[in-house]
Design an enzyme around this catalytic site. Sequence first.
Site, PDB file in Angstrom:
ATOM      1  N   LEU A 284       0.853  -1.181   0.000  1.00 49.19           N
ATOM      2  CA  LEU A 284       0.000   0.000   0.000  1.00 49.19           C
ATOM      3  C   LEU A 284       0.891   1.234   0.000  1.00 49.19           C
ATOM      4  CD1 LEU A 284      -2.864  -0.741   2.585  1.00 49.19           C
ATOM      5  CD2 LEU A 284      -3.137  -0.378   0.129  1.00 49.19           C
ATOM      6  N   ASP A 285       0.534   2.251  -0.778  1.00 47.80           N
ATOM      7  CA  ASP A 285       1.285   3.498  -0.775  1.00 47.80           C
ATOM      8  C   ASP A 285       1.289   4.103   0.623  1.00 47.80           C
ATOM      9  OD1 ASP A 285       1.741   3.239  -3.438  1.00 47.80           O
ATOM     10  OD2 ASP A 285       0.174   4.621  -4.064  1.00 47.80           O
TER      11      ASP A 285
END
Length: 405
Positions: free
Chosen positions: A70-71
Amino acid sequence: MIEGVFAINKPASISSAQVIRNLQHHFNPSALFAPWLAAERSSRKVEERTHRNRRKDKRVQVKIGHGGTLDPMATGVLIMGVGKGTKRLQGFLECTKVYEATILFGAATDTYDVQGKVLRRADYGQVTREKVEKALGKFRGKLMQRPPIYSALRVQGKRLYEYAREGKEVPKEIEARPVEVKDLEVVEWMEGGSHTYSFHKEEAEDEAKDLAEKVLHLEESVATSANAVGSESVNGVANTGAKRKRPLDDGDSVVPRKKPELERDGVSPSLMSGGLQSPSRSPEDPPVHPHSQQNLPPPGQGPPAVKLRMTVTSGFYVRSFTHDLGEMMGSLACMCALVRTRQGDFELGKNVLEYENLEKGEDVWGPKVEQLLTDWQRSNQGNDGVADRSVDERRRRRNSSSDAS
């Protein structure tokens, strides 16, 4: 000794790799994983006798990996594998995921989200909930999508975002890949002035904009409404005087071609390196670049935003979709929030460890992690997983004891 797969609710502002390091910080000295570490040390001693200097890293830590990054700005379900559970993470990369993405209309940035520097602005007065809901129908089902230039996809051993940061052209065409949007719906519509989302105040330097043009072909793919209206600014967007060049079509790569092709009728230009294939338009669809003054919002109202819930297959890029949706509305758009609410069988609020529990001590997180790993082992018995190997090991121990007696 317990191991397997569980999920944690990743907070914003930290990377997925940092989550792993933080988990190891709490797991390494814990009583829960002491048996695992003892077994690992024993295995290392045997390995040192048979394969000298094989391991450069002599530290013994709880083995942890994640099943789908996930960013840093994104939050939500992050799948974690512990010990032999890391061998099962590939399956989670390929499973269906559910996201809630908040999209802000009116500008494009160098990072595809509101935390980046603004590269270009566009009109947003024509963007309404009704038009957005109608446009979503174009994106449901099976589609072809090109990964964005700012992605971790490797091309010739180098990640795409590294080419972008260095201002280098990608040496080969980024091919579109099949994805599927199983469900896509509006969760909340936010008129301008009714929300707190905003773009970064910092504009990209001219050098950065030139870099974006070289790598992302932004000038070729976007012509703001201000260019057509004239010298007057629209929604605070001043006319740059730039002429519109040919747009990128569905077959273009991020590498410029020697001979430009003519724009195809009815095909909307793609922003940056290419997102979803431009769906066919009908006469009732909003124009690509509407310039009607009557569509402009009142001064100071600000751009609208929308929160969408989407169920997508592996390989889907929310950022590419965000840009394509903004372009279909005759504007630009950036992602301002992203939450992964579900991945596989793990869902927020049901069977996901809350990140804040880590700071409350092992007395709090220990039983929760143990229960999550135990539940996963039980549910995976018979699937050639970690639970099966653990069961087989226990059976072998019992048989050995019987033979010895």
